[in-house]
Every structure is written in C-alpha cells, then in structure tokens.
Design an enzyme around this catalytic site. Structure first.
Site, PDB file in Angstrom:
ATOM      1  N   GLU A 104       3.824  50.824  57.795  1.00 29.04           N
ATOM      2  CA  GLU A 104       5.016  51.895  57.988  1.00 29.04           C
ATOM      3  C   GLU A 104       5.564  52.368  59.777  1.00 29.04           C
ATOM      4  OE1 GLU A 104       5.300  56.145  56.049  1.00 29.04           O
ATOM      5  OE2 GLU A 104       3.137  56.140  57.738  1.00 29.04           O
ATOM      6  N   ARG A 111       0.135  52.251  56.754  1.00 22.92           N
ATOM      7  CA  ARG A 111      -0.068  52.515  57.488  1.00 22.92           C
ATOM      8  C   ARG A 111       0.844  51.959  59.241  1.00 22.92           C
ATOM      9  NH1 ARG A 111       0.913  55.958  54.872  1.00 22.92           N
ATOM     10  NH2 ARG A 111       0.365  58.034  54.544  1.00 22.92           N
ATOM     11  N   SER A 130       5.638  35.843  69.526  1.00 20.43           N
ATOM     12  CA  SER A 130       4.705  35.227  69.419  1.00 20.43           C
ATOM     13  C   SER A 130       3.593  36.096  68.060  1.00 20.43           C
ATOM     14  CB  SER A 130       4.103  33.958  69.617  1.00 20.43           C
ATOM     15  OG  SER A 130       3.425  33.040  68.926  1.00 20.43           O
TER      16      SER A 130
END
Length: 154
Positions: free
Chosen positions: A103, A100, A126
C-alpha cells in the site's frame, strides 16, 4: 523474545531451503539478529536468505551450517542455485503487514519516483545493488515507530 517462524502451508511457493532453515532456527531459538551477527549480514538480508529471496555465498552456507547444525551438503544443495525472487507473495498480498508495504508503494510510488527523478535524473533505483534495514524508534510519548531504510544504487 518472539521469534519469526514459518507455516509452510501459508507459503507454498517457497523453496525447500526455507523449511530447513526455519526448522533449525526454531530449534536453536535464534532471532534473525543473532543469525545475522554470526554470518556477517544484516537482519533483512539474512531473513531474505531464509525466504529464498537472496543468493547465499559459500561463506553464508558454511556459517549457517555451523550455527544451525545443518549438514553443509544439504545447505549447498538447497542454497547454491539462483533465487526465484518475487514469487513467494501473491499479489495483492493478503498478509496485513506485507499489504501495508504494498500500500505504501501504491500510495507514494509516483511521489517517490518524482522526487527521485528530480534529485538523480532519469533512471531507476536498483533492487540488486541494494541494502535495507529495519530499526525501532520510540518517541517521547512512548509510541514505537518502525523505520525502514531502502538504499539502492542509482
């Protein structure tokens, strides 16, 4: 309280320190929050040490040794090198929660990039000069929400 543990068979690319640290964590029945408070880091940074994704300072090694009752020599040997970041998870990830997160970057990555470029100009955020934290919110209906903050130097 449920504690995060390590099934080394599921994580073959982790350094030896991961098994050492997780075993002691389980024996002491300590959460990452408790360990983080002891060593003076946040929970996610502490967990990153356990997974070999962050470099331990000499102070981290000493404090972990004291709290987890692990020889400082063992921790020095296992934690004093440079982390081999990013190799612990296969891509794409199979573990549902990690997938997830992957995703989220797939779906919102370019949107994040566009908004960040508009706010900061050309550049990158960064992941070295970086901090992150996880918080829990409960809404008026009693639903729990995860709040993940990513803070990186531009």
């Amino acid at each position: 309280m449920s504690l995060a543990t390590l099934d080394a068979t599921q994580h073959p690319n982790l350094p030896a320190s991961a098994a050492t640290l997780f075993k002691a964590k389980a024996q002491k029945k300590l959460s990452f929050e408790q360990i983080a408070q002891h060593i003076g880091r946040n929970e996610v940074a502490t967990a990153a040490l356990f997974y070999g994704q962050a470099k331990a300072s000499p102070e981290d090694i000493q404090k972990l040794s004291e709290l987890l009752n692990i020889s400082p020599q063992v921790l020095e040997e296992q934690l004093s090198g440079f982390p081999d970041r990013g190799r612990s998870v296969e891509m794409p990830p199979k573990e549902p929660l990690i997938y997830r997160l992957y995703e989220i970057v797939q779906n919102y990555g370019y949107a994040y990039k566009a908004v960040l470029n508009e706010k900061f100009g050309d550049g990158i955020m960064s992941a070295i000069s970086f901090s992150t934290k996880v918080e829990k919110e409960t809404d008026a209906d009693g639903n729990n929400w995860a709040v993940i903050t990513l803070r990186g130097k531009w």
